[in-house]
Write a protein that holds these residues in place. Structure first.
Motif, short mmCIF file in Angstrom:
data_model
loop_
_atom_site.label_atom_id
_atom_site.label_comp_id
_atom_site.label_asym_id
_atom_site.label_seq_id
_atom_site.Cartn_x
_atom_site.Cartn_y
_atom_site.Cartn_z
N GLY A 71 108.09 33.82 146.78
CA GLY A 71 108.52 32.33 146.48
C GLY A 71 107.99 31.87 145.12
O GLY A 71 107.74 32.70 144.35
N LYS A 72 108.48 30.59 144.90
CA LYS A 72 108.89 29.44 145.56
C LYS A 72 110.23 29.48 145.68
O LYS A 72 111.04 29.58 144.87
N TYR A 73 110.59 29.29 147.08
CA TYR A 73 111.95 29.47 147.51
C TYR A 73 112.47 27.96 148.11
O TYR A 73 111.48 27.50 149.14
N PHE A 74 113.41 27.24 147.25
CA PHE A 74 113.72 25.78 147.54
C PHE A 74 114.74 25.47 148.65
O PHE A 74 115.66 26.66 149.20
N SER A 75 114.84 24.57 149.18
CA SER A 75 115.77 24.21 149.96
C SER A 75 117.04 24.01 149.05
O SER A 75 117.13 23.65 147.84
N GLY A 76 118.06 23.89 149.75
CA GLY A 76 119.30 23.56 149.07
C GLY A 76 119.38 22.29 148.25
O GLY A 76 120.05 22.37 147.08
N ASP A 77 118.70 21.13 148.50
CA ASP A 77 118.71 20.04 147.88
C ASP A 77 117.50 20.08 146.71
O ASP A 77 117.18 18.94 146.18
N GLY A 78 116.63 21.06 146.99
CA GLY A 78 115.25 21.05 145.85
C GLY A 78 114.19 20.21 146.18
O GLY A 78 113.37 19.99 145.63
N LYS A 79 114.26 19.69 147.72
CA LYS A 79 113.19 18.70 148.04
C LYS A 79 112.05 19.42 148.74
O LYS A 79 111.17 18.56 149.12
N ALA A 80 112.15 20.65 149.08
CA ALA A 80 111.10 21.38 149.80
C ALA A 80 110.98 22.61 149.37
O ALA A 80 112.21 23.35 148.90
N TYR A 81 109.80 23.42 149.18
CA TYR A 81 110.02 24.82 149.06
C TYR A 81 108.76 25.40 149.72
O TYR A 81 108.06 24.78 150.35
N THR A 82 108.96 27.06 149.84
CA THR A 82 107.97 27.49 150.45
C THR A 82 107.55 28.80 149.66
O THR A 82 108.32 29.32 148.79
N PHE A 83 106.20 29.33 149.81
CA PHE A 83 105.79 30.59 149.09
C PHE A 83 104.86 31.14 150.07
O PHE A 83 104.40 30.64 151.04
N GLY A 84 104.59 32.43 149.79
CA GLY A 84 103.53 33.04 150.54
C GLY A 84 103.21 34.25 150.27
O GLY A 84 103.52 34.82 149.07
N LYS A 85 102.87 35.20 151.38
CA LYS A 85 102.42 36.59 150.84
C LYS A 85 102.89 37.29 152.25
O LYS A 85 102.65 36.96 153.47
N THR A 86 103.55 38.65 152.09
CA THR A 86 103.80 39.04 153.44
C THR A 86 103.33 40.75 153.00
O THR A 86 103.13 41.16 151.87
N PHE A 87 102.64 41.34 153.82
CA PHE A 87 101.99 42.66 153.79
C PHE A 87 101.89 43.44 155.27
O PHE A 87 102.01 42.78 156.25
N SER A 88 101.59 44.64 155.14
CA SER A 88 101.61 45.53 156.36
C SER A 88 100.50 46.27 156.32
O SER A 88 100.11 46.62 155.29
N SER A 89 100.07 46.40 157.47
CA SER A 89 98.85 47.16 157.63
C SER A 89 98.59 47.73 159.06
O SER A 89 98.99 47.01 160.00
N HIS A 90 98.77 49.17 159.01
CA HIS A 90 98.57 49.85 160.40
C HIS A 90 99.73 49.67 161.32
O HIS A 90 99.71 49.40 162.63
#
Length: 136
Positions: A43-62
């Motif tokens: 992220g930051k990944y924005f919506s099509g109109d740029g009014k919202a965004y998301t970000f985060g973390k993804t991981f794997s374990s076992h």
């Protein structure tokens, strides 16, 4: 005579160093640190109109994939939505989570091979969607 002996000693040490270096590299490569997790921030990944965004973390374990995400949009009125699509057991699965203002949440699952996300903003979870991104 001294010059020849000195040159031979230098050449010998250089050859020894060159001969030992691959052996040392092979020894360290043969015993890597044991790790069962892989991680990646996104992220930051924005919506099509740029009014919202998301970000985060993804991981794997076992064998389990974990995703922690954060969403930001203008508080009041319309909502932001984050969509997740993941590949598990030979089929694709899809779900959305909505928020208003600032929000964080997470989810996890076993046996997940691929995860994609995108962000939308509007009166419904299908409006003003941004581009899709692979996060795992």
């Amino acid at each position: 005579m001294r010059k020849i002996l000195a040159a031979a000693a230098i050449a010998g040490s250089a050859i020894t160093t060159l001969a030992i270096a691959p052996a040392v590299q092979a020894a360290t490569a043969a015993s890597p640190a044991v790790t069962t997790a892989s991680a990646g921030s996104w992220g930051k990944y924005f919506s099509g109109d740029g009014k919202a965004y998301t970000f985060g973390k993804t991981f794997s374990s076992h064998g389990k994939v974990y995703t922690k995400w954060y969403g930001v949009d203008r508080s009041g009125g319309k909502r932001g939505y984050v969509w997740f699509e993941y590949y598990k057991g030979g089929t694709w699965h899809k779900f959305a989570q909505g928020w208003d203002g600032k929000h964080s949440s997470g989810w996890s699952g076993h046996g997940i091979k691929k995860v994609y996300t995108y962000t939308c903003y509007g009166a419904s979870k299908f409006e003003h969607c941004g581009s899709k991104h692979r996060i795992y």
